[in-house]
Each structure stands twice: as C-alpha cells, then as structure tokens.
Design a protein around this motif. Structure first.
Motif, mmCIF file in Angstrom:
data_model
loop_
_atom_site.group_PDB
_atom_site.id
_atom_site.type_symbol
_atom_site.label_atom_id
_atom_site.label_comp_id
_atom_site.label_asym_id
_atom_site.label_seq_id
_atom_site.Cartn_x
_atom_site.Cartn_y
_atom_site.Cartn_z
ATOM 1 N N ARG A 23 27.042 14.025 23.524
ATOM 2 C CA ARG A 23 26.583 13.673 22.187
ATOM 3 C C ARG A 23 25.469 14.565 21.678
ATOM 4 N N ALA A 24 25.270 14.484 20.379
ATOM 5 C CA ALA A 24 24.117 15.061 19.699
ATOM 6 C C ALA A 24 23.482 13.919 18.922
ATOM 7 N N ALA A 25 22.225 14.024 18.635
ATOM 8 C CA ALA A 25 21.551 13.022 17.815
ATOM 9 C C ALA A 25 20.986 13.719 16.589
ATOM 10 N N VAL A 26 20.805 12.937 15.541
ATOM 11 C CA VAL A 26 20.291 13.469 14.285
ATOM 12 C C VAL A 26 19.091 12.635 13.865
ATOM 13 N N LEU A 27 18.001 13.313 13.583
ATOM 14 C CA LEU A 27 16.814 12.695 13.006
ATOM 15 C C LEU A 27 16.748 13.172 11.564
ATOM 16 N N VAL A 28 16.765 12.238 10.625
ATOM 17 C CA VAL A 28 16.770 12.600 9.206
ATOM 18 C C VAL A 28 15.333 12.738 8.723
ATOM 19 N N GLU A 29 14.995 13.951 8.303
ATOM 20 C CA GLU A 29 13.674 14.236 7.735
ATOM 21 C C GLU A 29 13.801 14.094 6.223
ATOM 22 N N PRO A 30 13.261 13.010 5.649
ATOM 23 C CA PRO A 30 13.482 12.761 4.219
ATOM 24 C C PRO A 30 12.733 13.727 3.306
ATOM 25 N N ASP A 31 13.429 14.176 2.261
ATOM 26 C CA ASP A 31 12.810 14.958 1.189
ATOM 27 C C ASP A 31 12.557 14.069 -0.023
ATOM 28 N N ARG A 32 13.500 13.149 -0.265
ATOM 29 C CA ARG A 32 13.411 12.272 -1.433
ATOM 30 C C ARG A 32 14.098 10.949 -1.078
ATOM 31 N N VAL A 33 13.479 9.852 -1.485
ATOM 32 C CA VAL A 33 14.033 8.523 -1.224
ATOM 33 C C VAL A 33 14.127 7.767 -2.540
ATOM 34 N N LEU A 34 15.321 7.284 -2.837
ATOM 35 C CA LEU A 34 15.555 6.461 -4.027
ATOM 36 C C LEU A 34 15.923 5.055 -3.569
ATOM 37 N N SER A 35 15.631 4.059 -4.403
ATOM 38 C CA SER A 35 15.962 2.688 -4.031
ATOM 39 C C SER A 35 16.271 1.879 -5.276
ATOM 40 N N TRP A 36 16.995 0.782 -5.061
ATOM 41 C CA TRP A 36 17.304 -0.120 -6.161
ATOM 42 C C TRP A 36 17.499 -1.534 -5.631
ATOM 43 N N ASP A 37 17.060 -2.478 -6.426
ATOM 44 C CA ASP A 37 17.222 -3.892 -6.132
ATOM 45 C C ASP A 37 17.560 -4.581 -7.455
ATOM 46 N N HIS A 38 18.836 -4.777 -7.697
ATOM 47 C CA HIS A 38 19.299 -5.327 -8.971
ATOM 48 C C HIS A 38 18.910 -6.793 -9.169
ATOM 49 N N ARG A 39 18.471 -7.446 -8.110
ATOM 50 C CA ARG A 39 18.024 -8.841 -8.245
ATOM 51 C C ARG A 39 16.836 -8.938 -9.201
ATOM 52 N N ARG A 40 16.108 -7.850 -9.349
ATOM 53 C CA ARG A 40 14.929 -7.840 -10.223
ATOM 54 C C ARG A 40 15.291 -7.877 -11.701
ATOM 55 N N LEU A 41 16.540 -7.653 -12.025
ATOM 56 C CA LEU A 41 16.963 -7.639 -13.421
ATOM 57 C C LEU A 41 17.229 -9.046 -13.964
ATOM 58 N N ASP A 42 17.221 -10.027 -13.082
ATOM 59 C CA ASP A 42 17.466 -11.425 -13.476
ATOM 60 C C ASP A 42 18.686 -11.580 -14.360
ATOM 61 N N GLY A 43 19.770 -10.890 -14.000
ATOM 62 C CA GLY A 43 21.032 -11.024 -14.725
ATOM 63 C C GLY A 43 21.117 -10.237 -16.017
ATOM 64 N N ALA A 44 20.067 -9.501 -16.392
ATOM 65 C CA ALA A 44 20.087 -8.700 -17.631
ATOM 66 C C ALA A 44 20.435 -7.271 -17.289
ATOM 67 N N TYR A 45 21.656 -6.870 -17.582
ATOM 68 C CA TYR A 45 22.100 -5.525 -17.252
ATOM 69 C C TYR A 45 22.102 -4.691 -18.490
#
Length: 156
Positions: A134-156
C-alpha cells in the motif's frame, strides 16, 4: 452589507472539524492520465486535522497522484432533503507516503474510523496484513469550503 448565501451556510473551523470527525468516507478526485477527473470513494482517517487514506500502491488514484499531486476531497451528508445537506470540500496537495513504518499509523487511523462507524474489522491485523502493498496519502489543504443547508431554515 448583506450576507451572501455562502456566508449563511459556511461552517466554522470547529464545525468543519466536528463534521469530518463524524464521517468516515470521502469522494476523492485526482487528475487522470488523459486530463479527465478520476473520482473514487475512500475510507479516511484524520491525523492532525488532515484527511488521510490508504490504497494499493498500484491503484489508479495513487498513480495519478504520483504524476500530479493536486487532489480534491468531498465529505458530504445528503440528509433527508436539500434543506439538510452538509458538506466539506478540501482542495489541496497529496503527500504520498510509501514507507511501511510511516503507512502503519495512517492505516490505523483509517481503520479505527471504519471500526467506529460500526464496521467489523480488526485494525492491527488488517493493517499489518496489507501494509507492504500500500501507499498512504496525507492531504495538505490549500482551500476548504463548507456548507450546512440547515442554516437556511427552508428558505432556498
């Protein structure tokens, strides 16, 4: 100044960390040999807050990452509806680890997460049995994006 939809759904660094600790699989993208994205699902672990995973050294994703270290990792929870979707997207560079002594703790981090998710595995035995191939991979982040649609309280 009004907040954008992206501002409304973005997770804090602590929430991102909690989200990543609460999941065990990710879709990773590498650049295939003909410029076409190569997407696969992997089991992952976390080491020092960074995503790690392991694969057979001859697997296409590892071959791709040897040639071009750019990687994308998506961890997403689709929930029951669009209003409950959450996710984290990491753009970064893959650091390939190919020495068995360095791979073992990374594999153990991954296998421990799989076991914690209710999968019946023996982490030490499994890691030792396959580490040489095997080989292993360590991901060195350059940019991280995130989303949590629960915060929209049903308003899209």
């Amino acid at each position: 100044m009004s907040r954008t939809r992206g501002d409304q759904i973005r997770m804090s660094p602590q929430e991102i960390d909690e989200f990543l600790h609460g999941h065990w699989s990710a879709v990773i993208g590498s650049n295939g040999p003909h410029g076409i994205p190569h997407l696969v699902t992997v089991s992952y672990g976390l080491m020092d807050g960074r995503i790690v995973f392991s694969s057979y050294a001859k697997a296409q994703k590892i071959v791709n990452l040897r040639r071009d270290s750019r990687i994308t990792c998506l961890v997403e929870d689709l929930g029951e509806s669009y209003g409950s979707v959450q996710g984290v997207l990491v753009y970064g560079r893959a650091r390939l680890i190919e020495e068995p002594d360095e791979i073992r703790p990374m594999m153990k981090a991954v296998l421990t997460r799989i076991a914690a998710a209710g999968r019946a595995i023996t982490t030490d035995t499994m890691a030792e049995r396959v580490v040489e191939k095997r080989a292993a991979v360590l991901v060195e982040p350059d940019r991280v994006l995130s989303w949590d649609h629960r915060r929209l309280d049903g308003a899209y």
